[in-house]
Design a protein around this motif. Structure first.
Motif, short mmCIF file in Angstrom:
data_model
loop_
_atom_site.label_atom_id
_atom_site.label_comp_id
_atom_site.label_asym_id
_atom_site.label_seq_id
_atom_site.Cartn_x
_atom_site.Cartn_y
_atom_site.Cartn_z
N TRP A 98 0.82 -1.22 0.00
CA TRP A 98 0.00 0.00 0.00
C TRP A 98 0.85 1.26 0.00
O TRP A 98 0.36 2.35 -0.31
N VAL A 99 2.14 1.12 0.31
CA VAL A 99 3.04 2.28 0.33
C VAL A 99 3.84 2.37 -0.97
O VAL A 99 3.90 3.43 -1.59
N TRP A 100 4.45 1.24 -1.39
CA TRP A 100 5.43 1.34 -2.47
C TRP A 100 5.26 0.34 -3.60
O TRP A 100 6.18 0.10 -4.36
N SER A 101 4.08 -0.23 -3.77
CA SER A 101 3.89 -1.21 -4.83
C SER A 101 4.13 -0.59 -6.21
O SER A 101 3.59 0.47 -6.52
N LEU A 102 4.96 -1.26 -7.03
CA LEU A 102 5.22 -0.78 -8.38
C LEU A 102 4.27 -1.43 -9.40
O LEU A 102 4.14 -0.98 -10.52
N SER A 103 3.64 -2.54 -8.99
CA SER A 103 2.62 -3.19 -9.83
C SER A 103 1.71 -3.97 -8.90
O SER A 103 2.06 -4.26 -7.76
N PHE A 104 0.54 -4.33 -9.41
CA PHE A 104 -0.42 -5.05 -8.60
C PHE A 104 -0.20 -6.57 -8.63
O PHE A 104 -0.91 -7.31 -7.96
N GLU A 105 0.75 -7.03 -9.44
CA GLU A 105 0.95 -8.47 -9.58
C GLU A 105 1.33 -9.13 -8.26
O GLU A 105 0.83 -10.19 -7.91
N ARG A 106 2.23 -8.48 -7.53
CA ARG A 106 2.66 -9.05 -6.25
C ARG A 106 1.50 -9.02 -5.25
O ARG A 106 1.31 -9.96 -4.48
#
Length: 385
Positions: free
Chosen positions: A126-134
């Motif tokens: 929720w802070v630093w996700s670069l993509s939603f895949e993870r």
């Protein structure tokens, strides 16, 4: 009941120990016996877990910084999966420690779908996700996600997870902290002394990138404030020699403590600290602080120019309310001169200190009520009882 808990680094070991103690309280009231096997460290072992692999010293932040831990991380993940294959537990609890825990969670979901997986203190997507895949992957194998921050709960709920917000476990931990007077008496700190905590490292990389600049700032403060004394809680015993040499090199009036961390936090007037969970603990004890962090120049360059990462704040104190409560000095800004200036302002400017304490009060509202660990334990045990 057999539970497998997986976590890493110093903070994960602490959170795991607090959870194990709460789980034991809860099963006692139900007349059950509890067996816990874990990836963790000394604190979890002391709380009653059988440690399959010590992961308290396996942790890093950054690209170059992670390379020395790639093989140890894979090895400990494989050891855990091999154990789980032969000894499937009644329940899995994952605490932070993203890369190994995603592997373990995915394996259990695929091969033992009837064993519930609970994620407690999920990765800060929720802070630093670069993509939603993870995020999707975490949600796919998690039967219940126990959030410690309201924004974390909202994020994962929107992505389809079954979420319960329990609050932050440090709320429970600091409830048992000694008073300032008792702590200073215990440590032998005289009333006229200015006590400053130096929180330099819980990861090996921080000894290289943070310790010299924090110790140089401490030397600067010592020249300006002759009555100052520094207190350095030890995260890992293997750091002692490096820290002792640093104290000698910078001629600091300093004391290292290994088992009185909470007393130090309750006693000090100020802290110079790396970013991390420790920032919340200091804030809950009303200790003004300046937060410092550095990565390798290469990692910082990749983050800014290739990954285009944009993290609003580094310290969880600021992240919780999404505004600056404590000063953050990151990368090029993390100089001894800047740290010294920020520290002197908070030590000598009463108005600035008061504003920080008011910010801490606001932050507390986002961390939940007392009884966090017991709420988490109940939610976990409900998966099988």
């Amino acid at each position: 009941m057999r539970i497998f808990i997986s976590t890493g680094e110093v903070s994960g070991d602490l959170q795991g120990a607090l959870l194990i103690t709460a789980l034991q309280r809860q099963v006692m009231t139900r007349g059950l016996q509890l067996e816990i096997v874990a990836l963790g460290g000394d604190k979890m072992a002391a709380a009653g877990a059988t440690i399959l692999g010590d992961t308290s010293g396996i942790g890093s932040m950054g690209i170059i910084e992670a390379l020395p831990y790639f093989i140890p991380t894979i090895q400990v993940q494989r050891r855990a999966i091999a154990y789980l294959k032969q000894n499937p537990p009644d329940l899995i609890v994952l605490i932070d420690y993203m890369t190994p825990n995603i592997g373990i969670g995915s394996y259990m979901h695929e091969h033992f779908p009837n064993v519930p997986v609970v994620y407690y203190i999920a990765p800060q997507e929720w802070v630093w996700s670069l993509s939603f895949e993870r995020t999707k992957r975490i949600v796919s194998f998690t039967d219940k996600l126990l959030a410690i921050f309201p924004e974390e709960a909202r994020y994962y709920q929107e992505k389809g997870a079954r979420v319960h917000w329990v609050g932050h476990p440090l709320v429970d931990k600091v409830a048992n902290a000694p008073t300032r007077e008792a702590a200073r008496t215990s440590l032998g700190i005289k009333p006229e002394k200015i006590a400053i905590a130096l929180l330099t490292a819980s990861r090996h990389q921080e000894l290289k990138y943070l310790l010299p600049v924090i110790f140089q700032a401490a030397q600067n403060l010592q020249s300006k404030l002759p009555e100052v004394h520094f207190w350095i809680p030890l995260s890992l015993e293997i750091f002692r020699d490096r820290i002792e040499k640093g104290i000698q090199h910078y001629a600091l009036q300093a004391t290292i403590v290994s088992d009185q961390k909470q007393e130090v936090f309750a006693a000090v007037d100020f802290a110079i600290t790396k970013s991390g969970t420790v920032n919340l603990e200091l804030a809950l004890l009303n200790v003004p602080q300046v937060v410092v962090y550095r990565l390798s120049p290469f990692t910082a360059w990749v983050g800014r120019n290739i990954l285009k990462g944009s993290i609003p704040f580094a310290s969880p104190v600021n992240l919780v309310v999404m505004r600056e409560i404590v000063p953050e000095l990151l990368q090029e800004q993390a100089t001894a001169e800047n740290i010294t200036q920020a520290a002197m302002e908070l030590l000598l400017n009463h108005e600035k200190k008061q504003k920080t304490l008011e910010g801490y009060q606001e932050m507390r509202e986002y961390l939940g009520e007392l009884g966090v660990c017991d709420r988490a334990a109940k939610e976990i045990l409900e998966m099988k009882i």
